[in-house]
Scaffold this motif. Sequence first.
Motif, PDB file in Angstrom:
ATOM      1  N   ARG A 102      -3.126   9.668   0.023  1.00  0.00           N
ATOM      2  CA  ARG A 102      -4.142   8.706  -0.430  1.00  0.00           C
ATOM      3  C   ARG A 102      -3.906   8.245  -1.853  1.00  0.00           C
ATOM      4  O   ARG A 102      -4.656   7.417  -2.385  1.00  0.00           O
ATOM      5  N   GLY A 103      -2.856   8.794  -2.500  1.00  0.00           N
ATOM      6  CA  GLY A 103      -2.533   8.394  -3.861  1.00  0.00           C
ATOM      7  C   GLY A 103      -3.429   8.999  -4.913  1.00  0.00           C
ATOM      8  O   GLY A 103      -3.536   8.465  -6.024  1.00  0.00           O
ATOM      9  N   ILE A 104      -4.071  10.112  -4.602  1.00  0.00           N
ATOM     10  CA  ILE A 104      -4.978  10.777  -5.539  1.00  0.00           C
ATOM     11  C   ILE A 104      -4.215  11.853  -6.289  1.00  0.00           C
ATOM     12  O   ILE A 104      -3.574  12.716  -5.689  1.00  0.00           O
ATOM     13  N   GLU A 105      -4.268  11.809  -7.606  1.00  0.00           N
ATOM     14  CA  GLU A 105      -3.578  12.814  -8.412  1.00  0.00           C
ATOM     15  C   GLU A 105      -4.304  14.140  -8.296  1.00  0.00           C
ATOM     16  O   GLU A 105      -5.531  14.212  -8.333  1.00  0.00           O
ATOM     17  N   HIS A 106      -3.537  15.228  -8.177  1.00  0.00           N
ATOM     18  CA  HIS A 106      -4.122  16.552  -8.014  1.00  0.00           C
ATOM     19  C   HIS A 106      -3.124  17.591  -8.503  1.00  0.00           C
ATOM     20  O   HIS A 106      -1.912  17.347  -8.518  1.00  0.00           O
ATOM     21  N   PRO A 107      -3.626  18.746  -8.921  1.00  0.00           N
ATOM     22  CA  PRO A 107      -2.704  19.806  -9.363  1.00  0.00           C
ATOM     23  C   PRO A 107      -1.903  20.366  -8.202  1.00  0.00           C
ATOM     24  O   PRO A 107      -2.272  20.214  -7.029  1.00  0.00           O
ATOM     25  N   ASP A 108      -0.799  21.009  -8.525  1.00  0.00           N
ATOM     26  CA  ASP A 108       0.065  21.622  -7.518  1.00  0.00           C
ATOM     27  C   ASP A 108      -0.713  22.720  -6.790  1.00  0.00           C
ATOM     28  O   ASP A 108      -1.178  23.680  -7.404  1.00  0.00           O
ATOM     29  N   PHE A 109      -0.867  22.574  -5.492  1.00  0.00           N
ATOM     30  CA  PHE A 109      -1.669  23.543  -4.743  1.00  0.00           C
ATOM     31  C   PHE A 109      -1.006  24.917  -4.716  1.00  0.00           C
ATOM     32  O   PHE A 109      -1.689  25.939  -4.502  1.00  0.00           O
ATOM     33  N   LEU A 110       0.298  24.980  -4.945  1.00  0.00           N
ATOM     34  CA  LEU A 110       0.978  26.275  -4.961  1.00  0.00           C
ATOM     35  C   LEU A 110       0.471  27.156  -6.098  1.00  0.00           C
ATOM     36  O   LEU A 110       0.379  28.377  -5.954  1.00  0.00           O
ATOM     37  N   HIS A 111       0.126  26.531  -7.230  1.00  0.00           N
ATOM     38  CA  HIS A 111      -0.406  27.308  -8.339  1.00  0.00           C
ATOM     39  C   HIS A 111      -1.766  27.892  -7.980  1.00  0.00           C
ATOM     40  O   HIS A 111      -2.078  29.042  -8.304  1.00  0.00           O
TER      41      HIS A 111
ATOM     42  N   GLY B 135       0.808  -1.213   0.000  1.00  0.00           N
ATOM     43  CA  GLY B 135       0.000   0.000   0.000  1.00  0.00           C
ATOM     44  C   GLY B 135       0.839   1.260   0.000  1.00  0.00           C
ATOM     45  O   GLY B 135       0.475   2.267  -0.618  1.00  0.00           O
ATOM     46  N   LEU B 136       1.985   1.221   0.674  1.00  0.00           N
ATOM     47  CA  LEU B 136       2.880   2.370   0.731  1.00  0.00           C
ATOM     48  C   LEU B 136       3.761   2.450  -0.506  1.00  0.00           C
ATOM     49  O   LEU B 136       4.072   3.545  -0.991  1.00  0.00           O
ATOM     50  N   ALA B 137       4.122   1.295  -1.026  1.00  0.00           N
ATOM     51  CA  ALA B 137       5.005   1.268  -2.191  1.00  0.00           C
ATOM     52  C   ALA B 137       4.340   1.862  -3.430  1.00  0.00           C
ATOM     53  O   ALA B 137       5.015   2.421  -4.296  1.00  0.00           O
ATOM     54  N   VAL B 138       3.010   1.770  -3.498  1.00  0.00           N
ATOM     55  CA  VAL B 138       2.294   2.263  -4.677  1.00  0.00           C
ATOM     56  C   VAL B 138       2.369   3.781  -4.781  1.00  0.00           C
ATOM     57  O   VAL B 138       2.492   4.334  -5.882  1.00  0.00           O
ATOM     58  N   ILE B 139       2.316   4.453  -3.642  1.00  0.00           N
ATOM     59  CA  ILE B 139       2.253   5.920  -3.682  1.00  0.00           C
ATOM     60  C   ILE B 139       3.620   6.579  -3.595  1.00  0.00           C
ATOM     61  O   ILE B 139       3.740   7.788  -3.775  1.00  0.00           O
ATOM     62  N   LEU B 140       4.662   5.788  -3.318  1.00  0.00           N
ATOM     63  CA  LEU B 140       6.005   6.354  -3.207  1.00  0.00           C
ATOM     64  C   LEU B 140       6.785   6.128  -4.496  1.00  0.00           C
ATOM     65  O   LEU B 140       6.611   5.109  -5.169  1.00  0.00           O
ATOM     66  N   PRO B 141       7.679   7.056  -4.863  1.00  0.00           N
ATOM     67  CA  PRO B 141       8.449   6.926  -6.108  1.00  0.00           C
ATOM     68  C   PRO B 141       9.583   5.909  -5.967  1.00  0.00           C
ATOM     69  O   PRO B 141       9.934   5.476  -4.861  1.00  0.00           O
ATOM     70  N   VAL B 142      10.144   5.552  -7.105  1.00  0.00           N
ATOM     71  CA  VAL B 142      11.291   4.647  -7.116  1.00  0.00           C
ATOM     72  C   VAL B 142      12.506   5.330  -7.752  1.00  0.00           C
ATOM     73  O   VAL B 142      13.534   4.692  -7.960  1.00  0.00           O
ATOM     74  N   ASN B 143      12.357   6.606  -8.058  1.00  0.00           N
ATOM     75  CA  ASN B 143      13.436   7.379  -8.661  1.00  0.00           C
ATOM     76  C   ASN B 143      14.055   8.274  -7.589  1.00  0.00           C
ATOM     77  O   ASN B 143      13.357   9.064  -6.942  1.00  0.00           O
ATOM     78  N   HIS B 144      15.371   8.158  -7.404  1.00  0.00           N
ATOM     79  CA  HIS B 144      16.040   8.922  -6.350  1.00  0.00           C
ATOM     80  C   HIS B 144      15.929  10.427  -6.550  1.00  0.00           C
ATOM     81  O   HIS B 144      16.013  11.193  -5.576  1.00  0.00           O
ATOM     82  N   PHE B 145      15.739  10.861  -7.782  1.00  0.00           N
ATOM     83  CA  PHE B 145      15.697  12.294  -8.046  1.00  0.00           C
ATOM     84  C   PHE B 145      14.422  12.945  -7.504  1.00  0.00           C
ATOM     85  O   PHE B 145      14.331  14.167  -7.428  1.00  0.00           O
ATOM     86  N   TYR B 146      13.434  12.126  -7.139  1.00  0.00           N
ATOM     87  CA  TYR B 146      12.246  12.683  -6.497  1.00  0.00           C
ATOM     88  C   TYR B 146      12.597  13.298  -5.141  1.00  0.00           C
ATOM     89  O   TYR B 146      11.901  14.198  -4.665  1.00  0.00           O
ATOM     90  N   ALA B 147      13.649  12.805  -4.513  1.00  0.00           N
ATOM     91  CA  ALA B 147      14.081  13.375  -3.236  1.00  0.00           C
ATOM     92  C   ALA B 147      14.550  14.813  -3.426  1.00  0.00           C
ATOM     93  O   ALA B 147      14.319  15.677  -2.558  1.00  0.00           O
TER      94      ALA B 147
END
Length: 282
Positions: free
Chosen positions: A196-205, A54-66
């Motif tokens: 929750r893994g829900i796609e959404h626009p960047d709230f900063l915009h 459940g956690l692995a689905v919402i977390l990235p696997v690319n180190h550059f996301y850090a």
Amino acid sequence: MDTLFARITYIFDPLQNFYVHERLYRKISVALVFLFICSLGVIELNRLGLLPPGLAVILPVNHFYAVHAAFTVILVLEVISLIFVLPCSFSRALGKQFEILSLVLIRNAFKELSHFSEPLIYEGNVDKILHILANGFGALLIFALLGLYYQVQKQSREDSRQTDLFGFVASKKAISLLLLGSFIGMGSYSLCQTMRGIEHPDFLHGFYTLLILTDIFVVLVSQCFHPSAKMIFRNSGYALSTLMIRIALIAPVYYNVLLGSAALVFAILLTLASRHLFQHKM
């Protein structure tokens, strides 16, 4: 009204002093380093398949996301700083927004790295590399022009000539408090959607759109305290610059740099023109 203004100031000033305190900045800087290290560790665990499904689905696997996450936190902190700067002069608040724009471009450049595979390869990534160059040099251009903008502001004496009434400052502090509450609410909602893994626009915009409306509202409020055509034009012009910044944030790569630079050049020319008007009253 004076009692209300005093209460608003009583609430706002301690919050501002707490946030801008050097000790807090040091703690945040240390926390940011730990965030980056922990993000790399969690991503590596996810790459090795050691996290719950459940956690692995919402977390990235690319180190550059850090890297992207770290710069997102920096950007959030700068936006909060902007909220506390708003009660100051229009020119200073606008300068802070240009600082944020340069950080957004840097963040966009690092964000492109998340689309690369590991290890990095050149083939098939030419467009991404060009985007990194455009955002990087665009951020540098904005940052350089911002230095010129601040230099022009120092030479200008127009801010010192306006009577900055206690009521006007207190009104802007009240608006800043409302903005801070809105920012916390929008950020919390965005964080919940991410968890929750829900796609959404960047709230900063979305928050930056709120800032544009706020700038226009402050211009209207300022007319109650400074009923001068020259002041209204100058402040409205600064609000127009923030609108250009907002368009730059949603514009595609290359155009975002052009729009951001145009907004900054417009602000510099507006400052020079308004200084001339204030020195030579009509």
